[in-house]
Design an enzyme around this catalytic site. Structure first.
Site, PDB file in Angstrom:
ATOM      1  CG  ASP A 197      -3.936   9.758   6.073  1.00 56.04           C
ATOM      2  OD1 ASP A 197      -2.776  10.148   5.861  1.00 56.04           O
ATOM      3  OD2 ASP A 197      -4.179   8.661   6.605  1.00 56.04           O
ATOM      4  CG  ASP A 211      -2.157  -0.877   1.005  1.00 56.89           C
ATOM      5  OD1 ASP A 211      -2.263  -1.495  -0.076  1.00 56.89           O
ATOM      6  OD2 ASP A 211      -3.002  -0.939   1.913  1.00 56.89           O
ATOM      7  NE  ARG A 220       4.802  21.469  23.095  1.00 57.18           N
ATOM      8  CZ  ARG A 220       6.082  21.393  22.764  1.00 57.18           C
ATOM      9  NH1 ARG A 220       6.892  20.588  23.436  1.00 57.18           N
ATOM     10  NH2 ARG A 220       6.564  22.107  21.764  1.00 57.18           N
ATOM     11  CG  ASP A 244      -1.392  13.273  21.038  1.00 53.49           C
ATOM     12  OD1 ASP A 244      -1.314  14.193  21.875  1.00 53.49           O
ATOM     13  OD2 ASP A 244      -1.174  12.086  21.312  1.00 53.49           O
ATOM     14  CE1 TYR A 283      -2.552   7.564  13.678  1.00 52.85           C
ATOM     15  CE2 TYR A 283      -1.779   9.410  12.376  1.00 52.85           C
ATOM     16  CZ  TYR A 283      -1.880   8.776  13.586  1.00 52.85           C
ATOM     17  OH  TYR A 283      -1.308   9.322  14.706  1.00 52.85           O
ATOM     18  CB  SER A 284      -8.984   7.806   9.559  1.00 50.02           C
ATOM     19  OG  SER A 284     -10.257   8.180  10.044  1.00 50.02           O
TER      20      SER A 284
END
Length: 286
Positions: free
Chosen positions: A142, A67, A152, A171, A184-185
């Site tokens: 994406d 991919d 942080r 993040d 990732y989503s």
């Protein structure tokens, strides 16, 4: 199909053993085929593949790797409007439909013109600083906006069609196509969307609220994400990442404007299985 082109990832196909077998098989059946190696970052306007080397009249680009390799190739060759077929040499692949076991039947289908072509929407992201463009790129999966440096949270301000939507600490934020909804989503709790749909997904990464969820927008909506100040009102540093590859640095006050791209990636579909059946098989094997 008679004229083929192979983009091969040498790190996945060591010694080009499988690549050579594909070339031999196609030529034995009277087809034309040329090869370009992908894997090293190119200097100039392209990422890993030089589309100017692809001969005119090429009917199919076979991408050998997985991919990630297909995503890289798609961004470079999209303007050539040649359909892509991914050969998966990795583990879990949603874009690369064919594996080693189904390679030769897949090639037979291509030569027999037994296939469908799916148009996959892409995104264009443009980063602005003080009203000036500092970088832009395309994405098939994406565009991720996240902090850079120490662990942080960062304040993000989100707008849709120039209208304020919301702000939250997180993040990062993932702006995804339907194709990227299984990437990732998905791992951040986003919904799975049929890849040939037309819409844009906004999914927060580890938001510091209890009621922040993914939001789905019509494909033509324009999404703007502004990088906010740090916790102590100091300047924050961030990154805009395109398909996990190109990185554009951002600082507090920078905005990235994300819209549907005018171009789309053409993906060859050989299987007659529905998206639901393919999804069930992939999730079962993951």
């Amino acid at each position: 199909m008679d004229k083929f082109y192979i983009i091969t990832n040498s790190m996945k196909d060591e010694g080009f053993r499988l690549t050579d077998r594909i070339v031999s098989y196609l030529k034995e059946n009277g087809r034309q085929c040329q090869v370009q190696q992908a894997g090293q970052k190119l200097d100039g306007p392209y990422h890993y593949t030089d589309p100017e080397l692809i001969p005119d009249g090429t009917q199919c680009i076979i991408v050998l790797g997985g991919d990630g390799t297909l995503l890289q190739a798609a961004r470079d060759v999209v303007h050539r409007e040649i359909p892509l077929l991914g050969i998966n040499m990795g583990n879990l692949g949603y874009l690369a439909e064919v594996d080693r076991q189904s390679l030769y039947p897949a090639l037979d289908q291509l030569m027999a013109d037994d296939y469908e072509i799916e148009d996959r929407m892409m995104l264009t992201g443009t980063v602005y600083r003080d009203g000036k463009i500092v970088g832009e790129d395309l994405a098939l999966n994406d565009i991720v906006i996240c902090r850079e440096g120490p662990l942080r949270v960062v304040r993000f301000k989100n707008y849709v069609n120039e209208e304020y939507l919301n702000s939250y600490n997180a993040d990062g934020i993932i702006i995804s196509t339907p194709t990227g909804s299984t990437g990732y989503s998905l791992s951040c709790g986003g919904p799975i969307v049929s890849p040939n749909a037309a819409m844009t997904l906004m999914t927060p990464i580890a938001p510091h609220t209890l009621n922040t969820r993914s939001i789905i927008f019509p494909a033509e909506d324009v999404i703007t994400v502004e990088l906010g100040e740090g916790r102590r009102q100091n300047q924050e540093k961030g990154l805009a990442s395109f398909d996990g590859d190109t990185m554009i640095p951002m600082v507090t006050g920078d905005r990235i404007v994300i819209r549907r791209s005018a171009v789309s990636t053409k993906i060859l579909k050989l299987s007659h299985l529905s998206f639901v059946e393919i999804l069930r098989q992939k999730m079962r094997n993951s």
